[in-house]
Design an enzyme around this catalytic site. Structure first.
Site, PDB file in Angstrom:
ATOM      1  N   GLY A 609     -78.757 -25.405 -18.760  1.00  0.00           N
ATOM      2  CA  GLY A 609     -77.369 -25.309 -19.207  1.00  0.00           C
ATOM      3  C   GLY A 609     -77.032 -23.890 -19.597  1.00  0.00           C
ATOM      4  N   GLY A 611     -73.955 -21.686 -22.083  1.00  0.00           N
ATOM      5  CA  GLY A 611     -72.763 -21.806 -22.924  1.00  0.00           C
ATOM      6  C   GLY A 611     -72.286 -20.431 -23.292  1.00  0.00           C
ATOM      7  N   PHE A 613     -72.931 -18.558 -25.571  1.00  0.00           N
ATOM      8  CA  PHE A 613     -73.852 -17.619 -26.216  1.00  0.00           C
ATOM      9  C   PHE A 613     -75.126 -17.370 -25.448  1.00  0.00           C
ATOM     10  CE2 PHE A 613     -71.097 -19.224 -29.398  1.00  0.00           C
ATOM     11  CZ  PHE A 613     -70.701 -18.051 -30.023  1.00  0.00           C
ATOM     12  N   GLY A 614     -75.271 -18.019 -24.330  1.00  0.00           N
ATOM     13  CA  GLY A 614     -76.475 -17.744 -23.562  1.00  0.00           C
ATOM     14  C   GLY A 614     -76.864 -18.917 -22.689  1.00  0.00           C
ATOM     15  N   VAL A 616     -79.622 -21.969 -21.520  1.00  0.00           N
ATOM     16  CA  VAL A 616     -80.581 -22.903 -22.102  1.00  0.00           C
ATOM     17  C   VAL A 616     -81.616 -23.295 -21.045  1.00  0.00           C
ATOM     18  CG1 VAL A 616     -80.835 -25.060 -23.369  1.00  0.00           C
ATOM     19  CG2 VAL A 616     -78.677 -23.797 -23.507  1.00  0.00           C
ATOM     20  N   LYS A 630     -82.770 -21.865 -26.143  1.00  0.00           N
ATOM     21  CA  LYS A 630     -81.496 -21.191 -25.912  1.00  0.00           C
ATOM     22  C   LYS A 630     -81.697 -19.703 -26.086  1.00  0.00           C
ATOM     23  CE  LYS A 630     -76.784 -21.504 -27.665  1.00  0.00           C
ATOM     24  NZ  LYS A 630     -75.980 -22.225 -28.649  1.00  0.00           N
ATOM     25  N   ASP A 728     -66.333 -25.945 -33.102  1.00  0.00           N
ATOM     26  CA  ASP A 728     -66.298 -25.978 -31.642  1.00  0.00           C
ATOM     27  C   ASP A 728     -66.761 -27.327 -31.119  1.00  0.00           C
ATOM     28  OD1 ASP A 728     -65.700 -24.986 -29.160  1.00  0.00           O
ATOM     29  OD2 ASP A 728     -67.621 -23.973 -28.891  1.00  0.00           O
TER      30      ASP A 728
END
Ligand SMILES: *[C@@H]1O[C@H](CO)[C@@H](O)[C@H](O)[C@H]1NC(C)=O
Ligand SMILES: *[C@@H]1O[C@H](CO)[C@@H](O)[C@H](O)[C@H]1NC(C)=O
Length: 930
Positions: A609, A611, A613-614, A616, A630, A728
Site C-alpha cells: 500500500g 499513502g 506519508f510513504g 507500506v 511503513k 483523517d
C-alpha cells in the site's frame, strides 16, 4: 417566588397594546403578537392582532422577500449586532399563570450575506435554545410553556457565533387554569417538541381560532425529514362531523379530535424526531372514538415502545375510558424518558376486533430553569428608579446568559454582581442604597453624575475594593464606616460638596484616596489645609502604587506569556513525549534495527500500500509474526514531524479496534513505523474495489465494521487523556483483520486535543470528501470533525459509493453527502442503498444508520452527535438487524417466533399479542411508499 427580571421599559407600551387588544377584542386576553421589524398594527386572516416592535431601542429592521411565505409578519424582521451583549424583549405577564411563548425566525438572507446565523435565545436567565438557521427560506419555530413566576418575562437573543441574531415574531399566549400543570413547573419549563393532529385533512396546521390558545397542531401529512415515517400498512384516515365533547380547555380543539388515523391491519406505527431530546419529557396522546362500532365489535390496544415492556401494560379502550363515543380520553406520562428518534406503536389486543385509533399527540421536553443572579431583586429596584434611561432597559437577567453592559458578575452558579459601571450616566437623586446590598460588590463607578445627598454605608459590601464617586454633588460627611472596609484600595470622592473631616481611619489606611475639591471637607486635626490627593498615608501607598503598576505590566506580560504557552501547548505533548521517549522507557515504543526490518521485508520486496506519508511493505519476523512496515517519505520535514508524533502517540495507545503499533526504526535517514499486519486490507477495497464483485460484504457485517471503527474512535476521543482527534478518517484508514473485524489506522495526522479548549487550531489537513466543512472554514478542529468523516463512512457503507465521484451522483453533484441527504430527506432511502446488498437487510436498521449519518454530517459541529452516540445507534441497528435476520431465517417456523418474542418481552406470557407484534415488524411500509 423570586422576582428576578427587570421591570422593563416596555411596560407602558405593552399596557397600551393590551388596552388596544381589549378594544379590538378579536382574540383572547393575554395574547401578544409582536411583528418584529414591523411598522404598523394589523389584524391577520386568523383574527390575530399583530403589533410592531418599534418601541425597541436596539437593533435594526430589515425587509425580506421569500417565495411561498406571504404572511405579513414574515416580510420584516429585527436584527441585532453580533456583539457580546444580549438583546431582550420584555413582556408583562400575570404571576402564577401559564403561558406559551413562541419565537419564529425566517432568515431570508436579510443581510445579503448568505451566512446562516447561529445564536442563543433565552427566557430570562434560562438558556432556551441555540438557533441554527439551516435554510434561508423556511420558518424556524420555537415554543416554550412556562408558569410565570414574576410580573415580567424577557426573551433575549445573545451569543451570536455566526452571522447576526435576528427574530421575525414573538407571540405570547396565556393559558387558563391548570392547563399544562406539571409537578415540576417551578423548576422546569416545557419546551414543545411535537404537537400532532393525526388524520388531518390537509397540510395546514390547526391553530387559532379553532384552538382558543393558538397552539399550533401540526398536520400529520406534512412531508419533512424523519417526521412520522415508518407508517404501518393499513393505516387509514378517518373523520367525523359529529361534535366532540372536549370538556376541558387544555385538550385539543374539536377540529383536531374530529380526525384520526386507524390501523386497519391491527397496528399504528410511527417514527418521529423529537427536537431537544433525549431527555425527560411530558407526553400525552388524545383519543376519541369517532367510528361506528357494531355492538359485537371492540377496539382495544396498547402502546409499544422499544425496550420498555412497562408501557405496554395498560390497555386502551377509548369508549370505555372516555365513558362514551365522541368523548376525549387522554392517557399520558407526565415524566417519561424519550430518545431523539422516537419509534412508537399502538397494537390491538388479541381480543379486539378493530385496530388502534389515534387523534392527537403532544410531546414536550423538560427544560431546567436557571434562577439567575442572586442580586436580581436588588438591582431591579435600582433599575426601576431610572427606568427611562437606556442603560436601565437592557432587560433579562442582570448576569445571564451574558451580563448587562454596565455590570460584571462572578462565575457562581447563581452569580453575584461584582462591578457596577455607571460613570457619566446622568444619574440624579441619592446614591441608591440598594447598591450597598450587593454583597459581592468589588467595584462601583458612579462618577460624573449629578448624584446628591450623603454617601451610603458600604458595610454590606465587605469585598468592595474600588469606589468612584467623584464629580457629583454629594453632601454630608465621609462616613467613618468606609475605613472599616477591609479590602478598600481606591476611594475617589473629589469635586463634591462633602463637609466635615476626613476620618482618621481612612488616612491611616493603605489606599488611594482623593477628596480634593470639597470646599468644606478638612483633613482633621484643625490644620485647615485642604489637602488634595492622598495616596495612602505611608510608604505602604507607594508600595501599593508600584504593585499596581507592576501587576499591570505583569498581567500584560502574563497575557502574552499565556498566548505563547497556548501555542506551545499545541506542540508540547509531542515534544515532551519525545523527550520522555528517551528517558522513560515505559512510554517508549520498541526500536527495531534497520537490519531486522530489511530481513523481515526481504529488503522491501512486497509493497502492500501507499499513502500520503510513504509506502507500506509486507514483512514477516523471525517468529513468524506478520507485520506491515511503513517507510515514511523521508525528505519532508512535515513527514518527520508526523513521524515523531505518531511514534509517541502510538506507543501509548492500545485498543482492540486500533491497529496495533509494534515499534519504529530511525536509521540511515529512514523513518519507519511497524504495525501489526491486517490480512484483509482496507475497508475501501471491500466496498468498491475489485474485491467487491466476487464477495461483497453484507449489511450486518458492514454494521459490525462500523461498530468496530466507532469503538476505536470513541477510545481516541474519550479514552485518551488528552483526547485525540484522528483528523483523517476514511475508508482506506479502516483496516480489516483475518476475521473481518475492523481497526482504525494511521494516526499520522492525529493531534492531541488541548485540555480545556474545545478545539485545536491548526492547518487544515485531511482528505477531500471526508473533510468537515466547518473545520475547513474555521480551521477549528474538534472531535466533531472526526464525527463528520465518520458520517461519510456510514454513507459509504450504506451505498457502496465513494465519498467523491464524478459519475455516480448525477449532474452537479460530486459529493456523497449532498447526494445521500437529498434522497434520505425525501424519504427515498432505497435510492442510495448499495444494490449488491440485494434486499438482504432490515429497512429499519438502514433508516437508523441513514439518520445518524445525516446527523454526523450536519454543517455545524455542535449539532453532530458524539461518536459514543453514533456507536449506540449502530449497536441498536445491529440488534434490529439480528432480530430481523432471525425472523427471516425462521420465517415459517412459529416456534422460533415465540422464542424471539420471549427474549424480547422477558417472560411476558401474552403470546397472542406477540403474534401481532411480530407480524407488524414485517408489515412496516417502506418509507418510500409514503
Ligand atoms: C423525571 O424522572 C427522572 C427519573 O426518575 C428524574 O430524575 C427527574 O427529575 C424527573 N423530572 C424531570 C422534570 O425531569
Ligand atoms: C440628564 O437628566 C436631565 C433631567 O433628568 C435631563 O433633562 C437631561 O436631558 C439629561 N441629560 C442627558 C445627557 O441625558
Amino acid at each position: 417566588m423570586e422576582r428576578s427580571f427587570s421591570l422593563p421599559f416596555l411596560f407602558l407600551v405593552f399596557s397600551l397594546l393590551l388596552l388596544l387588544f381589549r378594544c379590538s377584542s378579536a382574540q383572547m386576553p393575554g395574547f401578544v403578537s409582536l411583528d418584529c421589524g414591523g411598522t404598523v398594527t394589523y389584524i391577520d386572516e386568523l383574527g390575530l392582532e399583530w403589533v410592531p416592535d418599534d418601541h425597541l431601542v436596539y437593533g435594526e429592521k430589515a425587509t425580506i422577500s421569500v417565495s411561498n411565505e406571504t404572511r405579513r409578519q414574515y416580510v420584516t424582521l429585527r436584527h441585532f449586532p453580533a456583539d457580546s451583549k444580549k438583546y431582550c424583549y420584555n413582556f408583562n405577564v400575570t404571576s402564577r399563570t401559564r403561558y406559551l411563548v413562541r419565537a419564529t425566525f425566517l432568515y431570508g438572507n436579510f443581510d445579503n450575506n448568505n451566512v446562516y446565523p447561529k445564536f442563543d435565545i433565552s427566557l430570562g436567565a434560562t438558556h432556551w435554545s441555540t438557533i441554527v438557521i439551516s435554510d434561508a427560506n423556511s420558518v424556524e419555530v420555537l415554543e416554550l410553556i412556562f408558569l410565570a413566576s414574576s410580573p415580567t418575562i424577557s426573551v433575549c437573543l445573545s451569543n451570536a457565533t455566526i452571522g447576526q441574531p435576528f427574530i421575525s415574531t414573538l407571540e405570547l399566549r396565556q393559558f387558563n387554569g391548570s392547563i399544562y400543570y406539571t409537578p415540576f413547573e417551578d423548576r422546569f419549563f416545557l419546551s414543545v417538541s411535537a404537537r400532532i393532529n393525526f388524520g388531518a385533512d390537509s397540510e395546514a396546521p390547526i391553530r387559532y381560532p379553532d384552538d382558543p390558545f393558538d397552539r399550533i397542531w401540526e398536520s400529520d401529512s406534512i412531508k419533512k425529514a424523519n417526521y412520522l415515517v415508518d407508517v404501518a400498512a393499513g393505516t387509514k384516515k378517518v373523520s367525523t362531523k359529529m361534535p366532540i365533547i372536549i370538556n376541558s380547555d387544555d385538550r385539543p380543539p374539536e377540529k383536531v379530535m374530529q380526525t384520526a388515523v386507524v390501523g386497519t391491519n391491527g397496528s399504528l406505527t410511527y417514527r418521529v424526531n423529537l427536537d431537544g431530546f433525549p431527555g425527560f419529557g411530558w407526553a400525552f396522546s388524545y383519543f376519541a372514538e369517532i367510528e361506528d362500532l357494531a355492538p359485537d365489535e371492540s377496539r382495544k390496544f396498547r402502546l409499544v415502545l422499544q425496550n420498555d415492556p412497562e408501557y405496554s401494560k395498560p390497555i386502551v379502550n377509548i369508549e370505555e375510558n372516555a365513558q362514551g363515543k365522541y368523548r376525549v380520553y387522554e392517557p399520558g406520562y407526565p415524566n417519561i424518558s424519550l430518545p431523539f428518534v422516537l419509534s412508537f406503536k399502538f397494537v390491538k389486543t388479541s381480543d379486539s376486533s378493530r385496530g388502534p385509533l389515534l387523534n392527537a399527540m403532544e410531546i414536550n421536553k423538560y427544560l431546567e430553569k436557571n434562577d439567575g443572579t442572586l442580586d436580581g431583586n436588588v438591582i431591579n429596584d435600582v433599575v426601576l428608579l431610572y427606568s427611562s434611561s437606556e442603560w436601565a432597559q437592557e432587560g433579562g437577567d442582570p448576569c445571564l446568559p451574558v451580563p448587562w453592559s454596565w455590570v460584571q458578575c462572578n462565575q457562581d452558579e447563581r452569580p453575584r454582581i461584582v462591578s457596577i459601571f455607571l460613570s457619566y450616566k446622568n444619574l440624579t437623586g441619592n446614591i441608591p442604597a440598594d447598591f450597598t446590598k450587593l454583597s459581592g460588590l468589588v467595584e462601583i463607578w458612579l462618577d460624573g453624575n449629578s448624584l446628591t445627598g450623603p454617601i451610603p454605608d458600604f458595610t454590606g459590601c465587605p469585598d468592595v475594593k474600588i469606589i468612584h464617586l467623584e464629580n457629583n454633588q454629594l453632601t454630608g460627611e465621609l462616613p467613618s464606616s468606609l475605613s472599616n472596609l477591609p479590602n478598600l484600595r481606591e476611594l475617589y470622592v473629589q469635586n463634591n460638596m462633602l463637609s466635615g473631616t476626613v476620618p482618621s481611619g481612612l488616612l491611616s489606611k493603605n489606599l488611594v484616596l482623593n477628596y480634593s475639591g470639597n470646599i468644606n471637607l478638612r483633613e482633621g486635626g484643625g490644620r485647615g489645609k485642604h489637602i488634595g490627593i492622598i495616596i495612602g498615608s505611608s510608604v505602604g501607598a507607594a508600595v501599593l502604587l508600584i504593585a499596581t503598576i507592576a501587576s499591570c505590566i505583569f498581567m500584560r506580560k502574563g497575557k502574552r506569556r499565556y498566548n505563547n504557552r497556548d501555542e506551545l501547548r499545541h506542540s508540547l505533548p509531542v515534544q515532551s513525549l519525545a523527550s520522555t521517549l528517551n528517558d522513560a522507557p515505559a512510554e517508549a515504543a520498541h526500536c527495531f534495527s534497520l537490519y531486522e526490518i530489511e530481513d523481515a521485508t526481504k529488503s522491501f520486496e512486497k509493497k502492500i500500500g501507499s499513502g500520503g506519508f510513504g509506502v507500506v511493505y509486507y514483512g514477516k519476523m523471525k517468529d513468524e509474526k506478520e507485520i506491515a512496515v511503513k517507510v515514511l517519505t523521508s525528505n519532508s520535514y512535515q513527514g518527520k514531524r508526523e513521524f515523531t508524533n505518531e511514534v509517541t502517540l502510538l506507543s501509548r495507545i492500545h485498543h482492540k479496534n486500533l491497529v496495533q503499533f509494534l515499534g519504529y526504526c530511525q536509521e540511515e535517514g529512514r523513518s519507519i513505523l511497524v504495525y501489526e499486519f491486517m490480512h484483509n486490507g482496507t475497508l475501501k477495497e471491500h466496498l468498491y474495489g475489485p474485491l467487491t464483485r466476487e464477495q461483497s460484504i453484507n449489511w450486518i457485517k458492514r454494521l459490525e465494521i462500523a461498530e468496530d471503527a466507532a469503538r476505536g474512535i470513541e477510545y481516541l476521543h474519550t479514552g485518551c487523556v488528552p483526547a485525540i482527534i484522528h483528523r483523517d478518517l476514511k475508508t482506506s484508514n479502516i483496516l480489516l483483520d483475518k476475521h473481518m473485524r475492523a481497526k482504525v489506522s494511521d494516526f499520522g495526522l492525529s493531534k492531541f486535543a488541548v485540555d480545556g479548549a474545545s478545539h485545536v487550531s491548526s492547518i487544515v489537513r485531511g482528505t477531500v470528501g471526508y473533510l468537515d466543512p466547518e473545520y475547513y472554514i474555521s480551521q477549528q478542529l474538534t472531535d466533531k470533525s472526526d464525527v463528520y468523516s465518520f458520517g461519510v463512512i456510514l454513507l459509504e457503507l450504506m451505498s457502496g459509493q465513494e465519498a467523491i465521484s464524478n459519475e455516480s451522483f448525477g449532474v452537479n453533484c460530486r459529493n456523497i453527502v449532498q447526494w445521500a441527504k437529498l434522497h434520505i430527506e425525501s424519504g427515498d432511502i432505497q435510492g442510495i442503498i448499495d444494490p449488491s446488498l440485494h434486499d438482504e437487510y432490515d429497512i429499519q436498521s438502514m433508516w437508523k444508520i441513514a439518520e445518524k449519518a445525516l446527523m454526523c454530517v450536519q454543517p455545524h459541529g455542535h449539532m453532530r452527535p458524539s461518536i459514543s452516540d453514533v456507536l449506540k445507534e449502530i449497536q441498536d441497528a445491529i440488534s434490529i438487524e439480528k432480530e430481523a435476520l432471525a425472523a427471516r431465517e425462521g420465517n415459517s417456523d412459529d416456534m422460533s417466533r415465540n422464542s424471539i418474542h420471549s427474549s424480547l418481552n422477558m417472560g411476558s406470557l401474552d403470546l397472542v399479542g406477540t403474534e401481532n407484534y411480530l407480524s407488524l415488524d414485517e408489515s412496516i411500509v417502506r418509507p418510500t411508499a409514503r
